[in-house]
Write a protein that holds these residues in place. Structure first.
Motif, PDB file in Angstrom:
ATOM      1  N   GLN A 246      26.730   5.025  45.929  1.00 21.86           N
ATOM      2  CA  GLN A 246      26.394   4.245  44.741  1.00 21.86           C
ATOM      3  C   GLN A 246      24.956   4.530  44.304  1.00 21.86           C
ATOM      4  N   ARG A 247      24.068   4.706  45.291  1.00 24.08           N
ATOM      5  CA  ARG A 247      22.676   5.003  44.949  1.00 24.08           C
ATOM      6  C   ARG A 247      22.551   6.365  44.274  1.00 24.08           C
ATOM      7  N   ALA A 248      23.316   7.345  44.789  1.00 31.86           N
ATOM      8  CA  ALA A 248      23.275   8.679  44.187  1.00 31.86           C
ATOM      9  C   ALA A 248      23.838   8.639  42.767  1.00 31.86           C
ATOM     10  N   LYS A 249      24.909   7.848  42.580  1.00 30.14           N
ATOM     11  CA  LYS A 249      25.487   7.714  41.246  1.00 30.14           C
ATOM     12  C   LYS A 249      24.495   7.063  40.294  1.00 30.14           C
ATOM     13  N   LEU A 250      23.777   6.068  40.819  1.00 28.62           N
ATOM     14  CA  LEU A 250      22.779   5.394  39.993  1.00 28.62           C
ATOM     15  C   LEU A 250      21.648   6.364  39.654  1.00 28.62           C
TER      16      LEU A 250
ATOM     17  N   VAL B 209      32.663   9.869  41.861  1.00 26.26           N
ATOM     18  CA  VAL B 209      32.619  11.065  41.022  1.00 26.26           C
ATOM     19  C   VAL B 209      31.753  12.163  41.635  1.00 26.26           C
ATOM     20  N   LEU B 210      31.297  11.970  42.877  1.00 24.62           N
ATOM     21  CA  LEU B 210      30.326  12.914  43.439  1.00 24.62           C
ATOM     22  C   LEU B 210      31.032  14.030  44.198  1.00 24.62           C
ATOM     23  N   PRO B 211      30.678  15.290  43.934  1.00 22.32           N
ATOM     24  CA  PRO B 211      31.247  16.380  44.720  1.00 22.32           C
ATOM     25  C   PRO B 211      30.763  16.272  46.159  1.00 22.32           C
ATOM     26  N   GLY B 212      31.684  16.457  47.104  1.00 22.12           N
ATOM     27  CA  GLY B 212      31.342  16.211  48.503  1.00 22.12           C
ATOM     28  C   GLY B 212      30.511  17.294  49.152  1.00 22.12           C
ATOM     29  N   ASP B 213      30.485  18.493  48.560  1.00 25.24           N
ATOM     30  CA  ASP B 213      29.854  19.610  49.255  1.00 25.24           C
ATOM     31  C   ASP B 213      28.473  19.955  48.709  1.00 25.24           C
ATOM     32  N   VAL B 214      27.913  19.075  47.896  1.00 23.42           N
ATOM     33  CA  VAL B 214      26.594  19.328  47.311  1.00 23.42           C
ATOM     34  C   VAL B 214      25.658  18.215  47.760  1.00 23.42           C
ATOM     35  N   SER B 215      24.384  18.521  47.925  1.00 24.52           N
ATOM     36  CA  SER B 215      23.437  17.473  48.306  1.00 24.52           C
ATOM     37  C   SER B 215      23.039  16.679  47.067  1.00 24.52           C
ATOM     38  N   ALA B 216      22.583  15.451  47.313  1.00 25.68           N
ATOM     39  CA  ALA B 216      22.182  14.585  46.192  1.00 25.68           C
ATOM     40  C   ALA B 216      21.037  15.226  45.417  1.00 25.68           C
ATOM     41  N   ALA B 217      20.113  15.872  46.115  1.00 24.37           N
ATOM     42  CA  ALA B 217      18.960  16.461  45.436  1.00 24.37           C
ATOM     43  C   ALA B 217      19.408  17.532  44.438  1.00 24.37           C
ATOM     44  N   GLU B 218      20.296  18.431  44.889  1.00 25.27           N
ATOM     45  CA  GLU B 218      20.768  19.493  43.992  1.00 25.27           C
ATOM     46  C   GLU B 218      21.563  18.919  42.841  1.00 25.27           C
TER      47      GLU B 218
ATOM     48  N   ARG C  93      18.715  12.913  51.167  1.00 27.60           N
ATOM     49  CA  ARG C  93      19.014  13.576  49.900  1.00 27.60           C
ATOM     50  C   ARG C  93      19.340  15.055  50.030  1.00 27.60           C
ATOM     51  N   HIS C  94      19.019  15.668  51.155  1.00 27.37           N
ATOM     52  CA  HIS C  94      19.356  17.090  51.306  1.00 27.37           C
ATOM     53  C   HIS C  94      20.655  17.291  52.064  1.00 27.37           C
ATOM     54  N   ARG C  95      21.337  16.186  52.402  1.00 23.16           N
ATOM     55  CA  ARG C  95      22.632  16.311  53.083  1.00 23.16           C
ATOM     56  C   ARG C  95      23.762  16.307  52.064  1.00 23.16           C
ATOM     57  N   PRO C  96      24.888  16.997  52.363  1.00 21.74           N
ATOM     58  CA  PRO C  96      26.025  16.956  51.426  1.00 21.74           C
ATOM     59  C   PRO C  96      26.499  15.525  51.219  1.00 21.74           C
ATOM     60  N   MET C  97      26.852  15.204  49.978  1.00 22.87           N
ATOM     61  CA  MET C  97      27.163  13.811  49.640  1.00 22.87           C
ATOM     62  C   MET C  97      28.505  13.349  50.205  1.00 22.87           C
ATOM     63  N   GLY C  98      29.338  14.311  50.649  1.00 23.09           N
ATOM     64  CA  GLY C  98      30.622  13.931  51.244  1.00 23.09           C
ATOM     65  C   GLY C  98      30.449  13.027  52.451  1.00 23.09           C
ATOM     66  N   GLY C  99      29.319  13.139  53.147  1.00 23.14           N
ATOM     67  CA  GLY C  99      29.099  12.338  54.345  1.00 23.14           C
ATOM     68  C   GLY C  99      28.388  11.026  54.079  1.00 23.14           C
TER      69      GLY C  99
ATOM     70  N   ASP D  54      35.279  20.056  39.836  1.00 17.84           N
ATOM     71  CA  ASP D  54      34.851  18.984  38.932  1.00 17.84           C
ATOM     72  C   ASP D  54      35.999  18.031  38.630  1.00 17.84           C
ATOM     73  N   LEU D  55      37.220  18.591  38.563  1.00 14.44           N
ATOM     74  CA  LEU D  55      38.360  17.721  38.282  1.00 14.44           C
ATOM     75  C   LEU D  55      38.749  16.944  39.527  1.00 14.44           C
ATOM     76  N   ARG D  56      38.718  17.611  40.663  1.00 10.65           N
ATOM     77  CA  ARG D  56      39.144  16.953  41.884  1.00 10.65           C
ATOM     78  C   ARG D  56      38.218  15.793  42.227  1.00 10.65           C
ATOM     79  N   TYR D  57      36.918  16.032  42.134  1.00  5.49           N
ATOM     80  CA  TYR D  57      35.955  14.958  42.435  1.00  5.49           C
ATOM     81  C   TYR D  57      35.692  14.077  41.216  1.00  5.49           C
ATOM     82  N   ARG D  58      36.335  14.369  40.104  1.00  3.67           N
ATOM     83  CA  ARG D  58      36.149  13.644  38.840  1.00  3.67           C
ATOM     84  C   ARG D  58      34.720  13.725  38.324  1.00  3.67           C
ATOM     85  N   THR D  59      34.015  14.771  38.729  1.00  2.18           N
ATOM     86  CA  THR D  59      32.640  14.943  38.267  1.00  2.18           C
ATOM     87  C   THR D  59      32.590  15.227  36.764  1.00  2.18           C
TER      88      THR D  59
END
Lengths: 314, 305
Positions: free
Chosen positions: B140-144, B85-94, B127-133, A127-132
């Motif tokens: 921006q859409r996922a953040k919105l 601010v999005l974690p790269g290893d999680v999908s947008a849906a989750e 939306r089921h793909r990890p957000m890192g890609g 959470d800190l690394r990605y600033r989540t």
């Protein structure tokens, strides 16, 4: 989920010709209280400690450690059940170790350390690394509650992976021909010790994860820090044992959560120590180790809170 | 009624005064907050979310004081930060569903709204793909999506068009328009570019060095200039001929590229333009009112933006 169209589709989407656009529907239900949100964060974090709801790869480490921790407990349980088939002298040799419940987390500390080191970054570094964290803090939970829920989840996971094998062992002892009173007392003392240990390990590994923010670095840092201090403690205790310096032995034991917890319950509940070089503390040093456990936990929590607060400045 | 308002809001850091006696009111609809980097836009958002306690003045969001009832305010306000601010290893849906639950939605409602909202922002297949890609536009859409998934009454968007290519920027502005006008969620959107907001926002607030420079309805700002742009279809030089003909009739006209801008003082001028073009046997392609752009308006005020 319903796919029934409700009301008019908005003009813009109609113009774009999106057939399945059913328009925007606001949420009109009841929102949950902040405590329900906190509980939800706790449960999600607990699941993530075991890789549930995460990638398949991330399930390997926690479950491997969980199962490996079961093996010594199953061996001990097996020994207990076979006890009356052994010769009397063998039985006599086994009585003491088979009742030394806190010896289990003490001797498996590498496995427990690996579990803590691998799972703490999941809850505190990502959470800190990605600033989540910024997104969490823009939501109802306060920053303190967020950190405390994460800590509670990690402590619960650590407690569970140690207490479950202990309980299997204790269950076997109840059905074997041993002193049940002694076993019950030692088991309950060990459960208290594991709870204290889980808190210390969770806060320490959480703090290291929050400081490093990189998962790989955090894993290494936690393992190195805990194993290094454990080695120092063992060396000091060994030297003190040989030279008969009680105070030096106890001062050394302050440096590592595992030795703090074992000394604490040894003094508090009159328990056997896991090893002959680990001395049994008197009342004064028992209070000292209680204070040490509190300092380990609260100190790390304070640094963790401060670090998370700072990193979250939007 | 104002969705959010401040009164003499001051935020004094040890060295910098980020907000300086700022008094403003954010009405329903879409409000653009414009200012250069460091003007205090992000500080204002932090104060509105109740994450920063101002050193002076009053603040009110959805009828509540965020310094006192921060949790309640944050349950009903959405926030899209400027940075990644999005974690790269999680999908947008989750992730969006988790964030919905963190805002207090029950699990089933969170799941349903996540799927709705991701469709509205245009993240259907990915939306089921990890957000890192994800590309910048998809991120921006996922953040919105996470900012509106809990059905807030107000959403604060910090520089949502930053780093987007022109096409994604237009898509994002369209999306913001839909959120503000079709979804019924009031929007406060910040930008350091005045021009890109004028199409979308109903209301513009300009701040500089933590002070309010100007606050006005977009329509009031972009009043018609009283001239029209005329484009004719015909052989090369036709525009010149019409322009000359207009001047001969005593109408002010000047070329703008291969079009003509005509000063319209009386309604009859429009008839005259039509007749002149028809008499010349040319086609009238365009007859368009010319509006001031926001940037022109502010430039006239002598306030650099």
């Amino acid at each position: 989920m319903t796919t029934e169209p409700t009301g008019e589709p908005p003009r813009t989407s109609a113009r774009r010709g999106v057939i399945h656009d059913i328009g925007y529907r606001p949420f009109t239900g009841r929102r949950q209280s902040t405590s329900a949100v906190a509980l939800s964060l706790y449960l999600t974090s607990l699941r993530h400690c075991f890789g549930i709801g995460r990638s398949g790869k991330s399930k390997v480490m926690p479950w491997l450690m969980t199962f490996v921790l079961l093996i010594p407990a199953l061996v001990l349980a097996g020994l207990l059940l076979q006890l009356n088939k052994m010769s009397l002298s063998d039985q006599a040799d086994l009585f003491a170790p088979l009742a030394n419940y806190f010896g289990f987390p003490y001797w498996t500390q590498l496995l427990i350390t690996i579990f803590a080191a691998a799972q703490a970054p999941v809850l505190f570094a990502r959470d800190l690394r990605y600033r989540t964290v910024v997104l969490y803090f823009a939501r109802p939970l306060s920053r303190t509650t967020y950190v405390l829920m994460r800590l509670a989840a990690l402590a619960t996971a650590l407690f569970a992976v140690v207490v479950i094998p202990l309980t299997i062992w204790y269950g076997a002892a109840l059905s074997a021909d041993v002193d049940r009173g002694e076993h019950t007392k030692n088991y309950l003392a060990a459960v208290v010790g594991v709870a204290v240990l889980a808190l210390m390990l969770a806060t320490f590994s959480g703090m290291v994860s929050a400081i490093t923010t990189r998962s790989g670095l955090a894993v290494t840092a936690v393992i190195v820090a805990l194993m290094l201090t454990s080695g120092i403690v063992k060396a000091v205790q060994g030297a003190a044992y040989d030279g008969d310096h009680r105070t030096m032995s106890f001062i050394g034991a302050l440096l590592n959560p595992f030795s703090v917890a074992s000394e604490l319950i040894s003094g508090l509940f009159d328990q056997p120590t896991p090893d002959s070089t680990v001395l049994h503390p008197g009342p004064g040093w028992t209070i000292g180790f209680a204070v040490a456990a509190v300092v380990w936990t609260l100190g790390a929590t304070a640094i963790l809170l401060e670090r998370t607060r700072k990193a979250a400045s939007l | 009624m104002a969705i959010a308002a401040t009164e003499g809001l001051t935020m004094q850091y040890p060295r910098v005064r980020a907000l300086d006696a700022l008094t403003l009111s954010v009405p329903e609809g879409i409000t653009g907050v414009v200012g250069v980097n460091g003007a205090g836009k992000s500080t204002l958002i932090k104060v509105l979310l109740g994450l920063l306690r101002p050193t002076g003045g009053e603040v009110q969001v959805l009828g509540m004081d965020p310094t006192v009832r921060g949790a309640e305010v944050r349950a009903l306000v959405g926030y899209m930060p400027e940075h990644d601010v999005l974690p790269g290893d999680v999908s947008a849906a989750e992730f969006v569903m988790h964030m919905a639950m963190m805002s207090g939605l029950p699990r089933n409602a969170a799941r349903e709204r996540t799927s709705d909202v991701l469709r509205h922002v245009g993240l259907a297949e990915e939306r089921h793909r990890p957000m890192g890609g994800y590309s910048t536009g998809m991120k921006q859409r996922a953040k919105l999506a996470q900012a509106i998934v809990h059905s807030p009454q107000l959403v604060l968007l910090d520089e949502p068009t930053n780093g987007l290519d022109p096409r994604s920027r237009d898509d994002m502005l369209d999306l913001i328009g839909r959120i503000g006008h079709d979804f019924g969620i009031s929007v406060m959107v910040t930008s350091h570019l005045l021009g890109e907001l004028e199409r979308t926002v109903d209301y513009v607030i300009v701040i500089d060095a933590g002070r309010l420079l100007r606050a006005e309805r977009t329509q009031a700002l972009t009043l018609t200039t009283g001239s029209v742009l005329v484009e004719v279809l015909g052989p090369p030089g036709s525009d010149r001929r019409i322009g000359q003909a207009l001047l001969d009739h005593g109408v002010r006209a000047w070329p703008v590229g291969d079009r003509i801008e005509v000063q319209v003082d009386r309604p009859e001028t429009l008839d005259l333009i039509r007749d002149l073009i028809a008499d010349a046997g040319l086609g009238l392609v365009r007859l368009q009112e010319v509006h001031h752009s926001l940037e022109e308006v502010f430039a006239q005020q002598g306030s650099p933006v």
